[in-house]
Design a protein around this motif. Structure first.
Motif, mmCIF file in Angstrom:
data_model
loop_
_atom_site.group_PDB
_atom_site.id
_atom_site.type_symbol
_atom_site.label_atom_id
_atom_site.label_comp_id
_atom_site.label_asym_id
_atom_site.label_seq_id
_atom_site.Cartn_x
_atom_site.Cartn_y
_atom_site.Cartn_z
ATOM 1 N N GLY A 104 0.814 -1.212 0.000
ATOM 2 C CA GLY A 104 0.000 0.000 0.000
ATOM 3 C C GLY A 104 0.846 1.261 0.000
ATOM 4 N N LEU A 105 1.942 1.244 0.746
ATOM 5 C CA LEU A 105 2.831 2.409 0.798
ATOM 6 C C LEU A 105 3.523 2.629 -0.544
ATOM 7 N N ILE A 106 3.951 1.545 -1.173
ATOM 8 C CA ILE A 106 4.589 1.674 -2.498
ATOM 9 C C ILE A 106 3.581 2.206 -3.506
ATOM 10 N N TYR A 107 2.345 1.680 -3.439
ATOM 11 C CA TYR A 107 1.297 2.191 -4.326
ATOM 12 C C TYR A 107 1.072 3.682 -4.095
ATOM 13 N N LEU A 108 0.992 4.087 -2.829
ATOM 14 C CA LEU A 108 0.727 5.489 -2.507
ATOM 15 C C LEU A 108 1.819 6.387 -3.064
ATOM 16 N N PHE A 109 3.066 5.987 -2.888
ATOM 17 C CA PHE A 109 4.177 6.797 -3.401
ATOM 18 C C PHE A 109 4.133 6.885 -4.926
ATOM 19 N N CYS A 110 3.920 5.748 -5.582
ATOM 20 C CA CYS A 110 3.867 5.739 -7.051
ATOM 21 C C CYS A 110 2.713 6.582 -7.567
ATOM 22 N N SER A 111 1.568 6.530 -6.893
ATOM 23 C CA SER A 111 0.400 7.281 -7.329
ATOM 24 C C SER A 111 0.618 8.781 -7.191
ATOM 25 N N VAL A 112 1.137 9.193 -6.044
ATOM 26 C CA VAL A 112 1.408 10.625 -5.831
ATOM 27 C C VAL A 112 2.429 11.124 -6.850
ATOM 28 N N LEU A 113 3.495 10.355 -7.042
ATOM 29 C CA LEU A 113 4.535 10.746 -7.998
ATOM 30 C C LEU A 113 3.983 10.833 -9.410
ATOM 31 N N ALA A 114 3.155 9.852 -9.802
ATOM 32 C CA ALA A 114 2.583 9.845 -11.149
ATOM 33 C C ALA A 114 1.693 11.063 -11.375
ATOM 34 N N SER A 218 -6.392 19.138 -12.568
ATOM 35 C CA SER A 218 -5.427 18.465 -11.698
ATOM 36 C C SER A 218 -6.100 17.380 -10.872
ATOM 37 N N LEU A 219 -7.302 17.672 -10.387
ATOM 38 C CA LEU A 219 -8.057 16.677 -9.627
ATOM 39 C C LEU A 219 -8.400 15.478 -10.508
ATOM 40 N N ALA A 220 -8.827 15.735 -11.729
ATOM 41 C CA ALA A 220 -9.185 14.640 -12.639
ATOM 42 C C ALA A 220 -7.972 13.768 -12.947
ATOM 43 N N ILE A 221 -6.826 14.392 -13.147
ATOM 44 C CA ILE A 221 -5.597 13.637 -13.423
ATOM 45 C C ILE A 221 -5.204 12.802 -12.220
ATOM 46 N N ALA A 222 -5.279 13.398 -11.032
ATOM 47 C CA ALA A 222 -4.894 12.687 -9.806
ATOM 48 C C ALA A 222 -5.805 11.482 -9.569
ATOM 49 N N TRP A 223 -7.114 11.673 -9.726
ATOM 50 C CA TRP A 223 -8.048 10.583 -9.480
ATOM 51 C C TRP A 223 -7.887 9.465 -10.498
ATOM 52 N N THR A 224 -7.702 9.842 -11.768
ATOM 53 C CA THR A 224 -7.557 8.839 -12.821
ATOM 54 C C THR A 224 -6.298 8.010 -12.626
ATOM 55 N N SER A 225 -5.179 8.653 -12.363
ATOM 56 C CA SER A 225 -3.928 7.920 -12.170
ATOM 57 C C SER A 225 -3.996 7.053 -10.915
ATOM 58 N N ALA A 226 -4.597 7.580 -9.835
ATOM 59 C CA ALA A 226 -4.731 6.799 -8.603
ATOM 60 C C ALA A 226 -5.601 5.564 -8.839
ATOM 61 N N SER A 227 -6.673 5.721 -9.602
ATOM 62 C CA SER A 227 -7.587 4.608 -9.864
ATOM 63 C C SER A 227 -6.931 3.534 -10.733
ATOM 64 N N LEU A 228 -6.255 3.954 -11.781
ATOM 65 C CA LEU A 228 -5.601 2.995 -12.669
ATOM 66 C C LEU A 228 -4.492 2.234 -11.952
ATOM 67 N N LEU A 229 -3.707 2.943 -11.161
ATOM 68 C CA LEU A 229 -2.638 2.277 -10.426
ATOM 69 C C LEU A 229 -3.198 1.341 -9.353
ATOM 70 N N TYR A 230 -4.297 1.725 -8.746
ATOM 71 C CA TYR A 230 -4.929 0.856 -7.751
ATOM 72 C C TYR A 230 -5.364 -0.460 -8.398
ATOM 73 N N TYR A 231 -5.966 -0.342 -9.558
ATOM 74 C CA TYR A 231 -6.366 -1.558 -10.267
ATOM 75 C C TYR A 231 -5.149 -2.424 -10.574
ATOM 76 N N GLY A 232 -4.079 -1.788 -11.051
ATOM 77 C CA GLY A 232 -2.866 -2.538 -11.382
ATOM 78 C C GLY A 232 -2.200 -3.167 -10.179
ATOM 79 N N PHE A 233 -2.198 -2.455 -9.056
ATOM 80 C CA PHE A 233 -1.530 -2.952 -7.854
ATOM 81 C C PHE A 233 -2.337 -4.020 -7.117
ATOM 82 N N PHE A 234 -3.651 -3.839 -7.028
ATOM 83 C CA PHE A 234 -4.444 -4.659 -6.124
ATOM 84 C C PHE A 234 -5.471 -5.569 -6.791
ATOM 85 N N LEU A 235 -6.069 -5.144 -7.880
ATOM 86 C CA LEU A 235 -7.173 -5.910 -8.436
ATOM 87 C C LEU A 235 -6.752 -6.870 -9.543
#
Length: 263
Positions: A104-114, A218-235
């Motif tokens: 989860g921490l690695i995902y969080l860092f990657c998502s924020v950075l992306a 910026s919000l749309a970009i943040a949410w989209t990248s966070a959602s896509l990475l979440y799917y890749g990391f966890f689902l």
């Protein structure tokens, strides 16, 4: 087997995307179209400019609250949060208590950075200007819609999307982290990320640094990248594992019954 896995993963992604990507992006698109149609960017900026008593500059551009607290201190706060996540990742290799949260921490860092990097790239390839650079507010540049071409020879701006707001909105990824480990607290992760981004965004708009739509993008970009990475990391990996397990079980059953006499 390969086609079965692809179909399983595709269905999982579609189900996830319906509520976490498609619906939010449709709402976002409707808002952006409304802003473009009504020229709300300039109207809101003009309202804020005159409310401050601006004539040929933005009075709150260098104010201690908007500049020192919301901008500089806010920037440092985001860096502190990112460093804390990196420290947490490092500790996960030494502490059994932190280890379960490593993914989860690695995902969080990657998502924020992306999110931050995508906004930075957006600034380098778009042409929109900051309000404080626009002629109507004492600047020397033309304001133009994101979807319109500037006249030939016109100076391009590099003010889109909202960079400072993205540092706050990027933390909407906390919603997905908490969804994995503390589902009942997930909404607070979303509130934190959206709230921090809004505070930063409003602060920048008061300074004349960004238009309203810049921060919404910026919000749309943040949410989209966070959602896509979440799917890749966890689902997606979970889907593959389940599909593979089902296939292995099926093969074992077939082999175990192959030698049995038929009734």
């Amino acid at each position: 087997m390969g086609n079965y896995l692809k179909d399983y993963v595709r269905m999982t992604f579609i189900d996830f995307a319906k509520g976490h990507l498609i619906a939010p992006l449709l709402v976002f698109a409707a808002i952006i179209i409304g802003l473009e149609w009504t020229h709300a960017d300039m109207k809101v900026a003009t309202l804020l400019f005159h409310w401050q008593g601006g004539v040929d500059s933005w009075p709150l551009r260098g104010h201690w609250l908007t500049e020192n607290v919301l901008h500089v201190a806010g920037h440092n706060f985001v860096i502190l949060l990112a460093v804390s996540v990196v420290v947490g990742i490092a500790f996960s290799f030494r502490s059994d208590r932190v280890k379960p949260y490593r993914k989860g921490l690695i995902y969080l860092f990657c998502s924020v950075l992306a999110s931050v990097l995508l906004v930075r790239i957006g600034k380098s390839v778009t042409h929109m200007t900051c309000p404080w650079d626009v002629i109507e507010f004492g600047g020397h540049m033309l304001h133009s819609s994101l979807f319109a071409r500037l006249p030939q020879g016109t100076e391009f701006g590099q003010c889109f999307p909202g960079g400072h707001a993205s540092g706050g909105f990027a933390w909407v990824a906390l919603y997905y982290v908490l969804r994995e480990y503390r589902p009942h607290l997930a909404k607070f992760g979303l509130i934190f990320g959206v709230g921090l981004g809004l505070v930063f965004g409003v602060g920048q708009e008061l300074r004349g640094a960004h238009f309203l739509s810049h921060d919404l993008w910026s919000l749309a970009i943040a949410w989209t990248s966070a959602s896509l990475l979440y799917y890749g990391f966890f689902l997606r990996p979970a889907g593959l594992k389940k599909a593979k397990f089902a296939d292995v079980s099926q093969r074992v059953n077939v082999k175990s019954t192959a030698g049995l006499p038929q009734k």
